[in-house]
Design a protein around this motif. Structure first.
Motif, PDB file in Angstrom:
ATOM      1  N   LEU A 163       5.754 -21.927 -16.112  1.00 45.38           N
ATOM      2  CA  LEU A 163       7.013 -21.875 -15.446  1.00 45.38           C
ATOM      3  C   LEU A 163       7.709 -23.173 -15.348  1.00 45.38           C
ATOM      4  N   THR A 164       9.129 -22.984 -15.792  1.00 39.49           N
ATOM      5  CA  THR A 164      10.035 -24.044 -15.744  1.00 39.49           C
ATOM      6  C   THR A 164      11.064 -24.031 -14.671  1.00 39.49           C
ATOM      7  N   ASP A 165      11.421 -25.257 -14.404  1.00 37.16           N
ATOM      8  CA  ASP A 165      12.611 -25.388 -13.239  1.00 37.16           C
ATOM      9  C   ASP A 165      12.067 -24.571 -12.283  1.00 37.16           C
ATOM     10  N   LEU A 166      10.912 -24.706 -11.553  1.00 36.10           N
ATOM     11  CA  LEU A 166      10.420 -24.259 -10.297  1.00 36.10           C
ATOM     12  C   LEU A 166      11.034 -24.547  -8.988  1.00 36.10           C
ATOM     13  N   GLY A 167      11.690 -23.492  -8.199  1.00 40.75           N
ATOM     14  CA  GLY A 167      12.103 -23.973  -6.991  1.00 40.75           C
ATOM     15  C   GLY A 167      11.237 -23.360  -5.898  1.00 40.75           C
ATOM     16  N   LEU A 168      10.888 -23.662  -5.092  1.00 44.66           N
ATOM     17  CA  LEU A 168      10.496 -22.879  -4.084  1.00 44.66           C
ATOM     18  C   LEU A 168      10.512 -23.324  -2.682  1.00 44.66           C
ATOM     19  N   MET A 169      10.950 -22.524  -1.700  1.00 40.25           N
ATOM     20  CA  MET A 169      11.082 -22.917  -0.409  1.00 40.25           C
ATOM     21  C   MET A 169      10.457 -21.799   0.377  1.00 40.25           C
ATOM     22  N   LEU A 170       9.517 -22.193   1.232  1.00 43.61           N
ATOM     23  CA  LEU A 170       8.722 -21.328   1.895  1.00 43.61           C
ATOM     24  C   LEU A 170       8.699 -21.741   3.267  1.00 43.61           C
ATOM     25  N   ASP A 171       8.786 -20.951   4.364  1.00 39.22           N
ATOM     26  CA  ASP A 171       8.314 -20.981   5.657  1.00 39.22           C
ATOM     27  C   ASP A 171       7.490 -20.018   6.056  1.00 39.22           C
ATOM     28  N   SER A 172       6.375 -20.471   6.399  1.00 41.39           N
ATOM     29  CA  SER A 172       5.575 -19.127   6.854  1.00 41.39           C
ATOM     30  C   SER A 172       4.634 -19.834   8.199  1.00 41.39           C
ATOM     31  N   LYS A 173       4.370 -18.745   8.986  1.00 40.91           N
ATOM     32  CA  LYS A 173       3.519 -18.954  10.147  1.00 40.91           C
ATOM     33  C   LYS A 173       2.138 -18.063  10.021  1.00 40.91           C
ATOM     34  N   GLY A 174       1.006 -18.531   9.926  1.00 36.75           N
ATOM     35  CA  GLY A 174      -0.304 -17.716   9.646  1.00 36.75           C
ATOM     36  C   GLY A 174       0.075 -17.103   8.194  1.00 36.75           C
ATOM     37  N   THR A 175      -0.082 -15.502   8.541  1.00 37.38           N
ATOM     38  CA  THR A 175       0.029 -14.685   7.152  1.00 37.38           C
ATOM     39  C   THR A 175       1.598 -14.212   7.131  1.00 37.38           C
ATOM     40  N   THR A 176       2.224 -14.461   8.134  1.00 29.23           N
ATOM     41  CA  THR A 176       3.590 -14.103   8.012  1.00 29.23           C
ATOM     42  C   THR A 176       4.473 -15.062   7.354  1.00 29.23           C
ATOM     43  N   ILE A 177       5.198 -14.591   6.172  1.00 34.02           N
ATOM     44  CA  ILE A 177       6.196 -15.266   5.632  1.00 34.02           C
ATOM     45  C   ILE A 177       7.697 -15.250   6.160  1.00 34.02           C
ATOM     46  N   ARG A 178       8.210 -16.216   6.705  1.00 29.97           N
ATOM     47  CA  ARG A 178       9.538 -15.991   7.384  1.00 29.97           C
ATOM     48  C   ARG A 178      10.672 -16.242   6.505  1.00 29.97           C
ATOM     49  N   LYS A 179      10.221 -17.229   5.196  1.00 24.43           N
ATOM     50  CA  LYS A 179      11.305 -17.204   4.436  1.00 24.43           C
ATOM     51  C   LYS A 179      10.602 -17.542   3.183  1.00 24.43           C
ATOM     52  N   LEU A 180      11.067 -17.101   1.974  1.00 26.20           N
ATOM     53  CA  LEU A 180      10.672 -17.237   0.852  1.00 26.20           C
ATOM     54  C   LEU A 180      11.734 -17.214  -0.199  1.00 26.20           C
ATOM     55  N   ASP A 181      12.028 -18.542  -0.870  1.00 28.91           N
ATOM     56  CA  ASP A 181      12.909 -18.285  -1.945  1.00 28.91           C
ATOM     57  C   ASP A 181      12.302 -19.170  -3.168  1.00 28.91           C
ATOM     58  N   LEU A 182      12.101 -18.170  -4.182  1.00 29.53           N
ATOM     59  CA  LEU A 182      11.493 -18.515  -5.279  1.00 29.53           C
ATOM     60  C   LEU A 182      12.240 -18.512  -6.755  1.00 29.53           C
ATOM     61  N   SER A 183      12.352 -19.564  -7.476  1.00 29.70           N
ATOM     62  CA  SER A 183      13.111 -19.305  -8.604  1.00 29.70           C
ATOM     63  C   SER A 183      12.462 -20.171  -9.672  1.00 29.70           C
ATOM     64  N   GLY A 184      12.798 -19.731 -10.892  1.00 30.87           N
ATOM     65  CA  GLY A 184      12.058 -20.599 -12.132  1.00 30.87           C
ATOM     66  C   GLY A 184      12.480 -19.787 -13.477  1.00 30.87           C
TER      67      GLY A 184
END
Length: 184
Positions: A163-184
């Protein structure tokens, strides 16, 4: 484990130079994929500036070397000797890794900020798979929170996937994902 501790070179300084031979230690998954059997050479060195009460403080010029694992940076500990912040200028968990990061405990989880050119993600993926299988078998659903901001030029996976140019923004609490921004 053998350690050499010497007062710092500045007169009146509270700093100590510390060199620890970790060859006799067995290390298992302290960092993702780090499996060091007893007898394999490993060292840690740093300059320690303790807090006023003799607990906690700062570990400057930290170097942990246990090929292929190599870490360089600064670690700050609280008065309770728990990690407050780790600023790693160089991180290599696998041959060819080239990245750096800042890691801070946050409540029941972690804040993670990572930047770099290359990461072999296979050790982390293997560890996550093992933990997921163990949690499912034990019926456990206890996970901490993660707030991550990761940017990497190249990430290696299983079966020669890249995977090239990976961008990952993750905000999670426990098993709940509040925000996910994934690019590549």
């Amino acid at each position: 484990i053998q350690a050499d501790i010497h007062p710092g070179t500045d007169p009146g300084s509270q700093r100590y130079d510390v060199d620890v031979d970790l060859t006799a230690a067995r290390i298992k998954d302290l960092l993702p994929g780090w499996q060091k059997p007893a007898g394999k050479p490993a060292r840690a060195s740093f300059s320690w500036d303790p807090s006023d009460k003799g607990a906690g403080g700062t570990l400057d010029n930290l170097v942990v070397d246990s090929a292929p694992v190599l870490l360089r940076g600064t670690v700050t500990l609280g008065a309770d000797n728990r990690l407050r912040k780790a600023i790693m200028d160089q991180i290599s968990l696998s041959p060819g890794d080239d990245f750096q990061g800042v890691f801070e405990p946050s409540g029941n989880g972690w804040k993670v900020f990572v930047r770099g050119n290359r990461l072999d993600a296979r050790p982390m993926l293997s560890l996550l798979q093992k933990r997921a299988k163990g949690s499912a078998a034990a019926g456990s659903s206890t996970y901490g929170s993660i707030n991550a901001d990761i940017r990497l030029g190249k990430v290696l996976g299983f079966n020669d996937e890249t995977l090239t140019d990976l961008g990952l923004m993750l905000d999670s609490k426990g098993t709940t994902i509040r925000k996910l921004d994934l690019s590549g």
